[in-house]
Design an enzyme around this catalytic site. Structure first.
Site, PDB file in Angstrom:
ATOM      1  CG  HIS A 202      -0.777   3.690   4.585  1.00  0.00           C
ATOM      2  ND1 HIS A 202      -2.012   3.348   5.070  1.00  0.00           N
ATOM      3  CD2 HIS A 202      -0.261   2.573   4.026  1.00  0.00           C
ATOM      4  CE1 HIS A 202      -2.256   2.071   4.808  1.00  0.00           C
ATOM      5  NE2 HIS A 202      -1.206   1.567   4.187  1.00  0.00           N
TER       6      HIS A 202
ATOM      7  CG  ASP B  83      -3.608   5.496   7.115  1.00  0.00           C
ATOM      8  OD1 ASP B  83      -2.449   5.288   7.532  1.00  0.00           O
ATOM      9  OD2 ASP B  83      -4.053   4.970   6.082  1.00  0.00           O
TER      10      ASP B  83
ATOM     11  CB  SER C 232      -0.936   0.016   1.205  1.00  0.00           C
ATOM     12  OG  SER C 232      -0.210  -0.218   2.398  1.00  0.00           O
TER      13      SER C 232
END
Ligand SMILES: *[C@@H]1O[C@H](CO)[C@@H](O)[C@H](O)[C@H]1NC(C)=O
Ligand SMILES: *[C@@H]1O[C@H](CO)[C@@H](O)[C@H](O)[C@H]1NC(C)=O
Ligand SMILES: *[C@@H]1O[C@H](CO)[C@@H](O)[C@H](O)[C@H]1NC(C)=O
Length: 419
Positions: A374, A371, A39
Site C-alpha cells: 500500500h 508497507d 485495502s
C-alpha cells in the site's frame, strides 16, 4: 464544559456557516460518497470482522503520520478516498460494518474491505487456487442493498446526490494467482472476469439511481515492492522497465485490466447516457511519481508553488539499483518504508509492517510505498491530486465532467493542497 471548548465551538459554528454559504453553488454538487473496493480504500471495515480485526493495519505504526493511531487504513495516514472526500467537502463515509441505522448511512457509506477480491471464492476454487476469500464484490453489493433497504423512501434522492467510487478492486484477485506461482499469462485470463464483476457493480448502482460514478483502474502491479521481491531472481534484466525499474510483464497485466475496464465503461456510457461515468487513471498517477521522483519529492508541492522546479532537474538513473545502503523517496521509489527491512526493496513477507521486528522509515513522506503493498499518505495525496486534475484524462474521463465546471475542480484541488 472545559475552558478551551467554547472557543472550539465558535470555530465549528464559523465552519458550519462557511459550509452553508456554499449551499446551492457548484461546490455542493455531491452530498456524500459511496465506495466499493479493497485495502486501498478500506477506512475501517476489516477491523470489524473477527477474522481480520487484528490485521496489520490495526497496529502501529499504521496511521502514525495523520491519525496518530491505527484506524484500519493501510497507510501511515490518509487514503486516496480521504483526500477525495476532503476535496469535495463531503463527510467521511461510514465504514459499512461500523454502522447500523439509516442515520449512520445518510452521510455516505464505505463498503471497501481490506483483502477484498472482485471475484468470489468459487472462481478461485474452479482454478485450483486454494485461496481465502472473505469478502468479494458480491458481498459488498449485498451490503449496499442492505443500505438501500434502510434508506427506504429516501433511496433514489440519496443516490442521485452522491458520488460513487467503484474500485480500485482486482489487485487481490491477481495477487492470489501470482502468489501461487501461476504464470502471468494464466492470471491474464482472470481479467475479463474481474472487469465483468466491476461492470456489474456499476450497473447495480446506476439501477439504484446513481448519477455519477468514478471508477479507478488498476495500479502498476510491476512496481509493487511485494511483487518485485516475489519475482526477484526469476526475472532477468530485460524484464525490468529501464526507466521505472518495474517488472514490465506485471505492468502489462495491469495495463490489460485497464484497457478492458475502459472498454467496459465505454459500453456502460452508451447504455446509460444519463449517468456520468469517469475512469480514474491510478496507473499513470503512480508511475509518474516513480519515474520522476524528484519532481514529486517530499517538498515538491511546496517547491512547485515557488516554481523552483523544472522537470527532471537531476535524473538519478541508479535510484532502483539493488543496494540497501540508502532509502529515500527521491532516490529509491521502489522501496517500502515500513517492514522487516533488508532485501532489495526493503520488503520481507515474513516481517510485514506492523509485525514484531518491523519498523517504519524515519520519513514516510519520502516514500511511495508504505508497507510494500500500500501507498504512503504522501503518495495517496499526489494520486488524489492527479485524479482530480485528470492530467491523463480527456473527454468523458475528465474530472470536470464530474465537477461540472473547471472552477469547481480548481476549488477541489486547492482544498487538499494540490495547487
Ligand atoms: C460473503 O458472501 C459469501 C457467499 O455468499 C458468504 O458465505 C459470506 O458469509 C459473506 N461474507 C461476509 C463477511 O458477509
Ligand atoms: C512458488 O515457487 C517458489 C520458488 O520455486 C516456491 O518456493 C514456493 O513454495 C512456490 N509456491 C507455491 C504456492 O507453490
Ligand atoms: C451542470 O451545471 C449546469 C448549470 O449550472 C446545469 O444546468 C447542469 O444540469 C449541470 N450538469 C450536471 C451533469 O450536473
Amino acid at each position: 464544559m472545559a475552558p478551551g471548548s467554547s472557543r472550539l465551538l465558535v470555530a465549528v459554528v464559523a465552519l458550519l456557516h462557511a459550509a452553508a454559504a456554499g449551499n446551492g453553488g457548484p461546490l455542493t454538487r455531491y452530498d456524500r460518497v459511496f465506495s466499493f473496493g479493497d485495502s486501498l480504500t478500506d477506512t475501517g471495515n476489516a477491523l470489524h470482522l473477527s477474522a481480520t480485526t487484528g490485521g496489520p493495519a490495526s497496529r502501529p505504526p499504521y496511521g502514525e503520520t495523520f491519525f496518530r493511531r491505527p484506524t484500519g487504513r493501510a497507510s501511515d495516514g490518509r487514503l486516496v478516498i480521504d483526500f477525495l472526500v476532503e476535496a469535495l467537502g463531503v463527510p467521511h463515509p461510514t465504514p459499512y460494518l461500523a454502522g447500523k441505522t439509516a442515520a449512520d448511512f445518510r452521510r455516505g457509506v464505505n463498503f471497501a474491505f481490506g483483502g477484498a477480491t472482485a471475484l468470489d471464492l468459487r472462481f478461485f476454487e474452479s482454478r485450483g487456487l486454494g485461496s481465502f476469500v472473505l469478502v468479494s464484490l458480491r458481498n459488498q453489493t449485498v451490503w449496499f442493498n442492505d443500505v438501500l433497504r434502510l434508506l427506504g423512501a429516501e433511496q433514489r434522492k440519496t443516490m442521485a446526490t452522491s458520488l460513487f467510487l467503484v474500485g480500485e478492486i482486482g489487485v487481490n484477485d491477481y495477487f492470489i494467482g501470482l502468489n501461487e506461482n501461476r504464470t502471468v499469462g494464466e492470471v491474464e485470463t482472470f481479467v475479463p472476469h474481474v472487469v465483468g464483476a466491476i461492470r456489474s457493480v456499476v450497473t447495480d448502482v446506476i439501477a439504484a439511481g446513481a448519477s455519477a460514478v468514478l471508477v479507478p483502474g488498476m495500479i502498476p502491479l510491476g512496481c509493487e515492492p511485494q511483487l518485485l521481491t516475489l519475482y526477484r531472481g526469476s526475472v532477468d534484466a530485460a524484464g525490468y522497465d529501464p526507466e521505472s525499474g518495474c517488472i514490465t510483464r506485471l505492468n502489462g497485466l495491469a495495463e490489460l485490466h485497464n484497457r478492458e475496464l475502459r472498454r467496459a465503461l465505454g459500453g456502460l456510457r452508451r447504455a446509460h447516457p444519463g449517468t456520468t461515468i469517469v475512469y480514474a487513471d491510478l496507473y499513470r498517477a503512480v508511475t509518474d511519481i516513480i519515474v520522476s521522483p524528484r519532481e514529486y519529492g517530499a517538498h515538491a508541492l511546496h517547491a512547485r508553488n515557488r516554481q523552483q522546479i523544472s522537470s527532471f532537474p537531476c535524473f538519478v538513473p541508479d535510484r532502483f539499483l539493488i543496494s540497501s545502503s540508502h532509502a529515500g523517496f527521491r532516490h529509491r521509489p521502489l522501496d517500502a518504508c515500513c517492514g522487516g527491512g533488508g532485501g532489495a526493496y526493503n520488503y520481507d513477507d515474513a516481517a510485514f509492517c506492523g509485525a514484531a521486528g518491523a519498523a517504519a522509515c524515519a520519513d514516510p513522506s519520502e516514500y511511495v510505498s508504505w508497507d510494500g503493498v500500500h501507498y504512503t499518505e504522501a503518495a495517496n495525496r499526489l494520486v488524489a491530486c492527479s485524479v482530480l486534475q485528470g492530467s491523463h484524462s480527456h473527454g468523458a474521463d475528465a474530472m470536470t465532467t464530474l465537477s461540472n465546471s473547471s472552477a469547481t475542480t480548481e476549488d477541489w484541488l486547492h482544498r487538499i493542497g494540490c495547487v
